[in-house]
Design a protein around this motif. Sequence first.
Motif, mmCIF file in Angstrom:
data_model
loop_
_atom_site.group_PDB
_atom_site.id
_atom_site.type_symbol
_atom_site.label_atom_id
_atom_site.label_comp_id
_atom_site.label_asym_id
_atom_site.label_seq_id
_atom_site.Cartn_x
_atom_site.Cartn_y
_atom_site.Cartn_z
ATOM 1 N N UNK A 81 33.577 30.905 39.606
ATOM 2 C CA UNK A 81 32.577 31.953 39.367
ATOM 3 C C UNK A 81 32.747 32.625 38.004
ATOM 4 N N UNK A 82 33.430 31.956 37.104
ATOM 5 C CA UNK A 82 33.655 32.560 35.782
ATOM 6 C C UNK A 82 32.336 32.655 35.029
ATOM 7 N N UNK A 83 32.148 33.727 34.261
ATOM 8 C CA UNK A 83 30.917 33.834 33.485
ATOM 9 C C UNK A 83 30.779 32.674 32.506
ATOM 10 N N UNK A 84 29.538 32.262 32.294
ATOM 11 C CA UNK A 84 29.285 31.148 31.380
ATOM 12 C C UNK A 84 29.786 31.509 29.970
ATOM 13 N N UNK A 85 30.454 30.586 29.357
ATOM 14 C CA UNK A 85 30.906 30.802 27.978
ATOM 15 C C UNK A 85 32.073 31.765 27.852
ATOM 16 N N UNK A 86 32.699 32.114 28.971
ATOM 17 C CA UNK A 86 33.832 33.050 28.922
ATOM 18 C C UNK A 86 34.953 32.470 28.052
ATOM 19 N N UNK A 93 38.188 39.245 31.019
ATOM 20 C CA UNK A 93 36.907 38.939 30.359
ATOM 21 C C UNK A 93 36.071 40.204 30.144
ATOM 22 N N UNK A 94 36.060 41.067 31.164
ATOM 23 C CA UNK A 94 35.250 42.296 31.037
ATOM 24 C C UNK A 94 35.723 43.176 29.886
ATOM 25 N N UNK A 95 36.975 42.983 29.475
ATOM 26 C CA UNK A 95 37.533 43.835 28.422
ATOM 27 C C UNK A 95 37.823 43.091 27.129
ATOM 28 N N UNK A 124 47.250 43.894 34.876
ATOM 29 C CA UNK A 124 46.779 44.255 36.211
ATOM 30 C C UNK A 124 45.274 44.466 36.117
ATOM 31 N N UNK A 125 44.565 44.160 37.192
ATOM 32 C CA UNK A 125 43.097 44.105 37.081
ATOM 33 C C UNK A 125 42.418 45.462 37.174
ATOM 34 N N UNK A 126 43.085 46.456 37.751
ATOM 35 C CA UNK A 126 42.424 47.761 37.905
ATOM 36 C C UNK A 126 42.329 48.455 36.544
ATOM 37 N N UNK A 127 41.302 49.270 36.330
ATOM 38 C CA UNK A 127 41.119 49.883 35.003
ATOM 39 C C UNK A 127 42.082 51.026 34.725
ATOM 40 N N UNK A 137 45.907 37.088 26.931
ATOM 41 C CA UNK A 137 46.782 37.496 28.036
ATOM 42 C C UNK A 137 47.034 36.266 28.923
ATOM 43 N N UNK A 138 48.306 36.069 29.261
ATOM 44 C CA UNK A 138 48.663 34.962 30.158
ATOM 45 C C UNK A 138 48.351 35.389 31.595
ATOM 46 N N UNK A 139 47.698 34.502 32.323
ATOM 47 C CA UNK A 139 47.370 34.766 33.729
ATOM 48 C C UNK A 139 47.790 33.541 34.548
ATOM 49 N N UNK A 140 48.446 33.781 35.664
ATOM 50 C CA UNK A 140 48.788 32.672 36.561
ATOM 51 C C UNK A 140 50.027 31.908 36.148
#
Length: 257
Positions: free
Chosen positions: A160-165, A125-127, A75-78, A99-102
């Motif tokens: 809009x994914x960060x470059x190199x993610x 990605x943020x984590x 889930x996306x919330x922290x 992590x599998x998404x989608x």
Amino acid sequence: MSQSGNYTSPRRHLIAGNWKMNGILEEAQQFVAELAENPAPDHIEVALMPPFTLLHPLAEPLRQKGVQLGAQSVYHEPKGAFTGSICPVMLRDAGCHYVIVGHSERRDIMGEANELISKKLNAAWENGLEPILCVGEHLEERQDGETNSVLRQQLSVLEDAPEGAALTVAYEPVWAIGTGLTASPEQVTETHAFIHEELTRLGHDCRVLYGGSVKPENTAELMGCAGVEGALVGGASLQAESFSKIVQAAASVAAGA
Ligand code: PEP
């Protein structure tokens, strides 16, 4: 459809087992012990996505055997009042890399759509998690000639994914998941070429796995298709014997790539 040498990738191929809602501790420990009898060669990567309850107990035994750990969803919330949900920090804490998404089961049964999938990708990605983004068409969509437009729409979450993610994509035709049907080599080659082209257009260069009734008997043929850089395996990943056979067959193909 272009099938240039770009699609014969030097990247380490990945065989990932998605256990879905299967497995209790005793079975999982038995699985890991059996898996260790046939270690994967270094040039191939192996990952396991057990249910959340097995992440912590499997993390160390899998790490010792060089097998990556992944979760089936996030889930996306922290943190906070999201009963029943698991956030990225918890997955990292449990030892996950992937992590599998989608996944189509989350899209179709839980109603997850692009907006939520984008949030999950960003949270991963943020984590420091590497998402395995699943895309794939339903049978009617393929029959109506809509495969590429469906895939383009599903891949648009990467705009809009960060470059190199860190990213892996899995092409999983929905009609081939858990049905025993597999896409033909021609369908796999053509669709993987389209996905690689689309990823290039979106500025991403990443592995694309195939998923959908992968079994020991069809692994070599499917992994031999241009643009296929591993497999996401459901049913056949539940038994260590069949999963090991898939890993070994994929490793042989990758060694010759
Ligand atoms: C999956 O769930 O990702 C999958 C490919 O399942 P199966 O191998 O059972 O078709």
